[in-house]
Design an enzyme around this catalytic site. Structure first.
Site, mmCIF file in Angstrom:
data_model
loop_
_atom_site.group_PDB
_atom_site.id
_atom_site.type_symbol
_atom_site.label_atom_id
_atom_site.label_comp_id
_atom_site.label_asym_id
_atom_site.label_seq_id
_atom_site.Cartn_x
_atom_site.Cartn_y
_atom_site.Cartn_z
ATOM 1 N N GLU A 14 37.161 -44.250 -39.114
ATOM 2 C CA GLU A 14 35.440 -44.211 -39.163
ATOM 3 C C GLU A 14 35.053 -45.023 -40.723
ATOM 4 O O GLU A 14 36.019 -44.893 -41.590
ATOM 5 C CB GLU A 14 34.938 -42.874 -39.284
ATOM 6 N N HIS A 175 32.928 -40.061 -32.258
ATOM 7 C CA HIS A 175 32.838 -40.793 -33.496
ATOM 8 C C HIS A 175 33.184 -39.824 -34.662
ATOM 9 O O HIS A 175 32.829 -40.583 -35.951
ATOM 10 C CB HIS A 175 31.382 -41.385 -33.643
HETATM 11 P P1 AMP Z 1 34.289 -45.130 -33.556
HETATM 12 O O1 AMP Z 1 35.907 -45.183 -33.531
HETATM 13 O O2 AMP Z 1 33.851 -45.719 -32.121
HETATM 14 O O3 AMP Z 1 33.843 -44.000 -33.834
HETATM 15 O O4 AMP Z 1 33.783 -46.302 -34.554
HETATM 16 C C1 AMP Z 1 34.370 -46.603 -35.722
HETATM 17 C C2 AMP Z 1 33.161 -47.031 -36.718
HETATM 18 O O5 AMP Z 1 32.586 -48.246 -36.245
HETATM 19 C C3 AMP Z 1 32.527 -45.954 -37.216
HETATM 20 O O6 AMP Z 1 32.755 -45.421 -38.066
HETATM 21 C C4 AMP Z 1 31.196 -46.961 -37.823
HETATM 22 O O7 AMP Z 1 31.371 -47.527 -38.819
HETATM 23 C C5 AMP Z 1 31.147 -48.184 -36.514
HETATM 24 N N1 AMP Z 1 30.425 -47.770 -35.449
HETATM 25 C C6 AMP Z 1 30.718 -47.350 -34.084
HETATM 26 N N2 AMP Z 1 29.544 -47.097 -33.530
HETATM 27 C C7 AMP Z 1 28.667 -47.582 -34.112
HETATM 28 C C8 AMP Z 1 27.223 -47.891 -33.672
HETATM 29 N N3 AMP Z 1 26.615 -47.542 -32.779
HETATM 30 N N4 AMP Z 1 26.305 -48.498 -34.794
HETATM 31 C C9 AMP Z 1 26.875 -48.760 -36.101
HETATM 32 N N5 AMP Z 1 28.061 -48.773 -36.164
HETATM 33 C C10 AMP Z 1 29.077 -48.061 -35.410
HETATM 34 MG MG MG Z 2 36.237 -43.061 -34.118
HETATM 35 MG MG MG Z 3 37.460 -46.233 -33.029
#
Ligand code: AMP
Ligand code: MG
Ligand code: MG
Length: 283
Positions: A14, A175
């Site tokens: 993250e 997330h």
């Molecule tokens: P995830 O592994 O899908 O939780 O995403 C990894 C990182 O991507 C998150 O910690 C955010 O920095 C970025 N991220 C994911 N989804 C979003 C979103 N909808 N809007 C902005 N940044 C995002």
């Molecule tokens: Mg994640």
């Molecule tokens: Mg991810």
């Protein structure tokens, strides 16, 4: 057939973010992993810690809303270099490197972003040369590709869609890095049950590697060069210019001929390569 791994380490960063463009440089705020034995079909261990961003230390409300990572979590956390060292020690503690330091596992990520984009950006932001890390951090298995090999009709490959397609419920909070890791691990185990093979699907492009200082030897003559792009064609071109003759063959420090770009990616700086023109004696 490429090697299939029976141990994978799920990794799901993250990072600092906002509703629009993320802060630059984007920095890791949570660094979690889950070690999975695909052979024994089990989660072996997990690693997880928050990371304190230093370029943009204040998390946006959007970021905390998305990830559930709070300001006080990152304020109390170690910086990236220390967490990376702890992560490496955790991998070593699980015997995931052999005596030569070669990995006996592959990272498994949901998409290419974690190791293709975020790790190089974070390493640059922390002043850590990406090549100082074990090469395992520069290659990975993208779970989405494994999923599409098994569920060929699938239209979407978001984590939630993949869970649904395999009849699994989301556990924990989407997330949150450690929860994402556990859900990705459950997907991997379900896919293993359906006969999935876990082979590398991506590796860091040469453009992410720093310039490589090398010594070139032709006969008794040794010249120093800086290779900007880790491509065999670039090396042959540069060597041909330096020795004012067409260089057609390059032999690496291990005595093996270099025949494609791959060996150049992981070559240590200051390596000495022997080069040969078409009419040079072969030894
Ligand atoms: P995830 O592994 O899908 O939780 O995403 C990894 C990182 O991507 C998150 O910690 C955010 O920095 C970025 N991220 C994911 N989804 C979003 C979103 N909808 N809007 C902005 N940044 C995002
Ligand atoms: Mg994640
Ligand atoms: Mg991810």
């Amino acid at each position: 057939m490429p090697a299939a791994f029976d141990r994978v380490v799920v990794l799901d960063f993250e990072a600092t973010c906002d509703s629009g463009t993320p802060p630059s440089p984007q920095e890791v705020i949570e660094f979690p992993s889950v070690l999975v034995s695909l052979r024994d079909r089990e989660v072996v261990d997990s690693f997880g810690t928050f990371v304190r961003p230093v370029h943009h230390p204040t998390l946006s409300a959007f970021c905390t809303e998305l990830t559930t990572v709070r300001q006080q979590d990152v304020d109390a956390a170690p910086v990236f270099a220390d967490v990376l060292a702890a992560h490496r020690a955790w991998l070593e503690g699980h015997g995931l490197f052999d005596g030569q330091g070669r990995e006996r596992f592959a990272f498994l990520t949901c998409g290419d972003w974690d190791l293709q984009t975020m790790l190089p950006v974070q390493c640059a932001a922390a002043g850590i040369p990406i090549t100082s890390l074990p090469r395992a951090y520069r290659r990975w298995i993208n779970l989405k590709k494994v999923f599409l090999d098994v569920v060929r009709k699938a239209k979407t490959t978001s984590m939630l869609a993949m869970l649904q397609a395999l009849g699994l419920e989301l556990q924990g909070t989407h997330h949150r890095g450690i929860d994402d890791c556990h859900n990705i691990a459950r997907l991997a185990l379900a896919l293993a049950d359906r006969g999935a093979r876990f082979e590398l699907t991506g590796k860091l492009a040469a453009s992410h590697y720093p310039e490589l200082p090398l010594e070139l030897q032709r006969g008794d003559r040794v010249e120093r060069i800086f290779l900007k792009k880790r491509h065999l064609a670039s090396l042959l071109g540069l060597a041909s210019g330096v020795f004012r003759t067409k260089i057609v063959r390059v032999v690496g420090p291990d005595g093996a001929a270099i025949e494609d770009d791959d060996p150049l990616a992981e070559l240590p700086p200051e390596s000495r390569l022997r080069v040969f023109g078409a009419r040079d004696p072969a030894t």
